[in-house]
Write an enzyme that holds these catalytic residues in place. Structure first.
Site, PDB file in Angstrom:
ATOM      1  N   ASP A  89      -8.026   1.722  -5.189  1.00 52.95           N
ATOM      2  CA  ASP A  89      -7.731   0.682  -4.158  1.00 52.95           C
ATOM      3  C   ASP A  89      -9.368  -0.189  -3.480  1.00 52.95           C
ATOM      4  O   ASP A  89      -9.438   0.790  -3.244  1.00 52.95           O
ATOM      5  CB  ASP A  89      -7.183   1.020  -2.939  1.00 52.95           C
ATOM      6  CG  ASP A  89      -6.557  -1.085  -2.465  1.00 52.95           C
ATOM      7  OD1 ASP A  89      -6.491  -2.007  -2.535  1.00 52.95           O
ATOM      8  OD2 ASP A  89      -7.031  -0.312  -0.894  1.00 52.95           O
ATOM      9  N   ASP A 130      -5.422   3.019   0.656  1.00 54.08           N
ATOM     10  CA  ASP A 130      -5.821   3.739   2.104  1.00 54.08           C
ATOM     11  C   ASP A 130      -4.184   2.511   3.329  1.00 54.08           C
ATOM     12  O   ASP A 130      -3.909   1.984   4.461  1.00 54.08           O
ATOM     13  CB  ASP A 130      -6.186   3.143   3.257  1.00 54.08           C
ATOM     14  CG  ASP A 130      -7.187   1.933   3.351  1.00 54.08           C
ATOM     15  OD1 ASP A 130      -6.625   1.040   1.684  1.00 54.08           O
ATOM     16  OD2 ASP A 130      -7.970   1.733   4.116  1.00 54.08           O
ATOM     17  N   ASP A 144      -0.280  -0.277  -0.383  1.00 52.00           N
ATOM     18  CA  ASP A 144      -1.170   0.910  -1.324  1.00 52.00           C
ATOM     19  C   ASP A 144       0.062   1.510  -1.856  1.00 52.00           C
ATOM     20  O   ASP A 144       0.093   2.376  -2.350  1.00 52.00           O
ATOM     21  CB  ASP A 144      -2.011   1.458  -1.492  1.00 52.00           C
ATOM     22  CG  ASP A 144      -3.260   0.909  -1.171  1.00 52.00           C
ATOM     23  OD1 ASP A 144      -3.342  -0.200  -1.939  1.00 52.00           O
ATOM     24  OD2 ASP A 144      -3.666   0.742  -0.191  1.00 52.00           O
TER      25      ASP A 144
END
Length: 639
Positions: free
Chosen positions: A331, A524, A528
């Site tokens: 991410d 995080d 996600d």
């Protein structure tokens, strides 16, 4: 009875027999009651602690296969039954073998259960994020209602600092909304009439009135919860190496034991007792004591070593998956980048440009204002008083400063003022580098530029380079636009960029990449969580939300990207150590079974049940020693 209680009973009742094993060779101490006491203690262990093994082994037998429980059941039952026979015929007994095999195997299962339980609260924490009540209009009055009473079409009011209850469309008001907990984006989003808002996000500055469009199971948060649930449930249990080996090892051992008995009793005319001793020795040497220790001891040492690096590995399945990874997906916001927009460039008279911008932005509610104010504080600039301050929605702000008309804003506001060709070109260069450009002007003239960007973490490029050295492909998955994402990827060395991805489709992108090989996902944010669960290995950054941490199979508590290559290297080393332990667990079987069966009896090489139990103990010692040596791995080499 629970697994912990079974282990506790087995451990407590085994300790007296262990004490006798240790003290008898030294001072000839024996348990009061001798063999009868050991029979009583072992019988309780067999009834309470070992019975589920026998039940599982019988269930597997009815399905025509063997598993780990089959080994435990055969080993403990044989040792127990033979010891009763040996006691009655005044021969050496080894009740302690049956007891300790049960204890060691249960220890491994307790450790595994403890690690698995950490991920069980992920969905509960997700649901806790939603608002519990909402301020809803009923009969021209605003009333606070439980969330389950909100209906599609209701008008809902949300004040600064409050959570937005459900998904909807803004009707009146203007505010910035912190959507990081759902979208993963660090900068609050400006919301005005016509914009969409998401349930569970936080309204930060102004009061909004919006119309509910999605409630209950239809909200984005509820959909993310469902995605996490499906991703977790879709994971097929990984077949343990021990079960794979057991499937063919157990029948072979039993066949060898039976053949051993028949050859000695029928072929070599040995007594039934002597033939039984050889057969029992074969089964005892094959007892899975070391096999029960192979995985949990390596996990204990490997996870302890990881803790020193800020790496938490949750279960053995992660280790096996990490051994075959081909791709690592990141991410962007808060994972590769710092998650905090900062001033990166100032064009023009730096002090003057920044002072003007900060003086105006101190009255602004725009998300980028904090980055400008922070930069001014770092340079210890004093802010001037302004008058006639005005906000121009979607453009910027204007005000009078020391008698001069000044402004701070974007392209649309700057279009009303004069700007030099040089500044225009520099603005284009900064934007090409995926930076947000703020124009600062005075008296109808643009006098400088301020560029703001969410910068990559300092260790990102080196960590990604380390992953490439491990032969892994790197991918960045983000909801940002392609230009911004590509610029960040270029800076840190990411191989592939997938941009413009919605939170609810991240897991789908991971599943698409899994068609080409096993995938690890590093993230995080709450958005996600589905991707972390869907990936073969989910790596959650420790600074992220609890749900992201719970969904990940590996957690990096230090929020340092160096932990990613270190975690994967440690996982591979630990899994390789488990395989080595399994080798040591069986090497004594391979070498000892022929001796136990009496193949070398003509040379005086035999293996009594007592010596078989001793060899089994050495096998366990070898496994534990192998695991301890894992703890001496150089931490700096885990990259």
């Amino acid at each position: 009875m629970s697994l912990k209680w079974r282990f506790g009973v087995s451990l407590i009742l085994s300790l007296p027999m262990v004490l006798e094993m240790v003290l008898h060779p030294l001072i000839h101490w024996m348990l009061p009651g001798g063999n009868w006491t050991m029979l009583g203690l072992t019988t309780i262990i067999m009834i309470i602690s070992a019975r589920p093994f026998a039940q599982s082994a019988w269930a597997a037998f009815k399905k025509h296969h063997a598993n780990m429980d089959t080994l435990v059941a055969v080993g403990t039952t044989t040792a127990y039954v033979y010891s009763i026979y040996a006691m009655l015929t005044h021969q050496a007994v080894f009740f302690e073998s049956a007891a300790l095999v049960t204890t060691f195997v249960l220890l491994g299962q307790v450790l595994e259960e403890r690690m698995r339980s950490r991920a069980s609260t992920a969905l509960e924490k997700l649901m806790d994020l939603q608002a519990q009540t909402a301020t809803v209009q009923r009969a021209d009055q605003w009333v606070e209602l439980p969330l389950n009473e909100v209906q599609v079409g209701d008008l809902i009011q949300v004040k600064p600092g409050a959570k937005i209850a459900v998904d909807g469309k803004v009707l009146t008001g203007e505010s910035t909304v912190d959507e990081a907990m759902v979208t993963g984006e660090s900068m609050p989003a400006l919301k005005k009439p016509g914009d969409q808002v998401i349930g569970a996000t936080i309204n930060t500055t102004g009061t909004l009135t919006f119309q509910a469009q999605k409630v209950g199971d239809q909200t984005m948060l509820a959909q993310i919860v469902e995605l996490v649930r499906k991703a977790q449930n879709s994971h097929a249990p990984i077949q343990k190496l021990t079960d794979q080996v057991s499937n063919f090892f157990v029948p072979i051992v039993l066949i060898i034991a039976i053949i051993t008995y028949l050859i000695w009793y029928l072929g070599l005319n040995a007594s039934s007792a002597q033939a039984l001793i050889f057969a029992v020795s074969v089964v005892v040497i094959a007892c899975p004591c070391a096999l029960g220790l192979a995985t949990p001891t390596a996990l204990m040492v490997g996870t302890g070593l990881g803790a020193k690096l800020g790496i938490l590995i949750k279960n053995g399945e992660v280790l096996e998956a990490a051994n075959d990874l081909q791709t690592v997906v990141f991410d962007k916001t808060g994972t590769i980048t710092q998650g905090q927009p900062t001033v990166t460039d100032i064009v023009g008279d730096s002090a003057q440009v920044l002072q003007i911008a900060a003086s105006l932005e101190k009255l602004s509610e725009h998300p980028l204002a904090q980055a400008i104010l922070q930069a001014a504080q770092q340079q210890h600039l004093s802010l001037a008083a302004v008058t006639n301050f005005q906000t121009h929605t979607g453009q910027g702000v204007t005000a009078d400063l020391a008698g001069s008309a000044t402004f701070v804003g974007n392209h649309r506001l700057a279009a009303n003022y004069s700007i030099s060709d040089q500044l225009q070109q520099q603005a284009q260069v900064l934007e090409a580098a995926a930076k947000t450009v703020i124009f600062v002007g005075q008296e109808q003239q643009v006098i400088g530029l301020i560029a703001i960007q969410d910068q990559p973490k300092s260790e990102a490029a080196a960590a990604i380079s380390a992953l490439k050295k491990q032969g892994l492909q790197t991918v960045m998955l983000t909801g940002d636009n392609q230009v911004v994402a590509q610029a960040i990827a270029h800076q840190v060395g990411i191989d592939q960029v997938i941009a413009g991805v919605l939170p609810t489709t991240k897991a789908q992108q991971v599943q698409h990449l899994q068609q080409q090989g096993k995938v690890a996902f590093v993230g995080d944010g709450i958005n996600d969580a589905p991707a972390l669960s869907a990936a073969d290995v989910g790596i959650a950054m420790g600074s992220g939300t609890d749900i992201a941490i719970e969904a990940g199979g590996i957690v990096l508590t230090k929020n340092d990207l160096w932990g990613v290559p270190q975690a994967l290297a440690l996982s591979r080393k630990t899994f390789q150590r488990i395989k080595l332990n399994l080798f040591w667990a069986f090497i004594y079987n391979i070498l000892g079974i022929p001796i136990a069966a009496g193949v070398f009896a003509g040379f005086g090489w035999t293996l009594s049940p007592e010596l078989a139990g001793l060899a089994m103990a050495f096998s366990s010692l070898s496994v534990v020693t192998s695991s301890v040596l894992l703890g001496r791995t150089k931490l700096e080499k885990l990259t």
